[in-house]
Enzyme design. Sequence first.
Site, short mmCIF file in Angstrom:
data_model
loop_
_atom_site.label_atom_id
_atom_site.label_comp_id
_atom_site.label_asym_id
_atom_site.label_seq_id
_atom_site.Cartn_x
_atom_site.Cartn_y
_atom_site.Cartn_z
N GLU A 118 -12.01 3.20 8.02
CA GLU A 118 -10.78 2.21 8.32
C GLU A 118 -9.90 3.18 9.23
O GLU A 118 -9.98 4.30 8.96
CB GLU A 118 -10.40 1.75 7.19
N HIS A 233 -0.42 -6.42 7.69
CA HIS A 233 -1.73 -6.34 8.34
C HIS A 233 -1.65 -6.63 10.00
O HIS A 233 -1.30 -7.94 9.96
CB HIS A 233 -2.83 -6.73 7.61
N ARG A 278 -1.67 1.39 10.04
CA ARG A 278 -1.54 -0.04 10.21
C ARG A 278 0.08 -0.38 10.72
O ARG A 278 0.26 -1.21 11.43
CB ARG A 278 -1.38 -0.72 8.57
N HIS A 337 0.93 -8.07 3.85
CA HIS A 337 -0.34 -7.91 3.28
C HIS A 337 -0.02 -7.33 1.93
O HIS A 337 -0.92 -7.38 0.87
CB HIS A 337 -1.03 -7.21 4.32
N ARG A 372 0.93 2.54 3.24
CA ARG A 372 -0.54 2.62 2.65
C ARG A 372 -1.60 2.92 3.32
O ARG A 372 -1.89 2.39 4.51
CB ARG A 372 -0.69 1.26 1.73
#
Length: 513
Positions: A118, A233, A278, A337, A372
Amino acid sequence: MSMDVRDLGGRPVIIGGGIAGLMTALHLAPEPVLLLSRSPLGADSSSAWAQGGLAASLGDDDDPALHLADTLAAGDGLCDAQAAGPIVYGAPAAIEYLACLGVRFDRTPTGALRLGLEAAHSRRRIVHAGGDGSGREIMRALVAAMRSMPTIEVVEGFEARRLAMEGGRIAGVVASGPTGPVFVATARVVLATGGIGGLFHDSTNPLGSCGQGLALAAHAGAVLADMEFIQFHPTALDGSNRPMTLISEAVRGEGAVIVDETGRRFLDGVPGAELAPRDIVARAVWKHLADGHRVFLDVREKQGATFGRQFPTIASACGRAGIDPTCDLIPIRPAQHYHMGGVAVDLGGRTSVPGLWACGEVASTGLHGANRLASNSLTEAVVCARWVAESVAGTPARRTKPAFAEDYPSPDPLSVRPFSSRALGIVRDGEGLQAAARALLPLAEGTHAVSDPAAVGLMIAIAVLQRQESRGAHYRTDFPHQAPDARRSKITLDDALGAARELANSPALERAM
């Protein structure tokens, strides 16, 4: 209305039926514990909806030092390395513990854990269960384990409304359920209530998650940290359904690309492209949409016919929307998110209020910093739950005096969403933040259903106003650059109310901050 009063004889109370709450209860066993869950276990929680897995350094080419380095880099200077280190180093053991509880992790034909990639991870280290149904599978195993523990009493359908205080310490929980209000006398409370998605129009989280744990802690006088950092997100299914369906980052990790209506990969010039952090991807998608384009995820070439087998939850959601990912582009837009901020805690989950702990998304350990790292949230919950349980168990039980207390309405964030969505989104500015703070202040000062969500929104707005820079997931058009020093923020409800009242009387407040 009369209030039922229950004396637990010193037993701790866990508020929240997601992964953090269930793991804490299981680690406390065989000590008797009461768990309050607003919904039936496994339903209506962000944990059960989690598509991504858990990040842990399990590959032959990986180690915890690399995982830590990626975490610190994504956190953009605001991670607490003293907290992040123990958490990422504890991740492999936590995966093993979940497997022992019966979680069916995805494995290769040889039986090894299948590791996914990811964004912002330098190695394949994401452990999934059931493809894109990791949260659902983990919750299945945890709920089964909970049901087999006679020392864990689960009370479903009850929502905590206030924490009772006595001499500056926790003395009980005021809750409400089908039978009316109840006062639970206890000196040890663990908050595991999840996030703030219900404060926003566009969110991938249950709309009922509107920061209840933050409000409980704030009214008890607790210090909250990093409230301004909210992760959006970049790839939620763009449609009319709310909450929105998440399209997991794992899809991009397996080669999916982001394109516009012309087929152009407009992230081509961004370092990392689709797998950049992100905040970078979300802002790029947001800007492209704001410029009048449409944005899509293209899985046709890299995954095609295998997409439905790898990501059955996402494929099913696309099908319901009339989209066939094997031949159609998937329309996307960013959505709220995850909340990096929360109740300030140490690694044992202890808050600034004696007798109060927090675990999971409601807590701020310092792991996530300003942004994060993907799949670190479930990791944080399962690792920290053990330490929270050890801290609670190591705190002597103390009988509190049962008392009656006022009943409080169930929180309703509907009136707060317009302000949060406009002012606290992906791109922020001082004028919008000041307007939101002024509007939220009278709502937060009341005792109505909107008051607790408004208080949470106000604390976030003031924290955003006070951070006069752009860093990680926090971006301000009026302060687009990073400040030279990176500092975590701290705030209380009284701080936020005081700042908002001053702002209401002084339009120049922000210039003086």
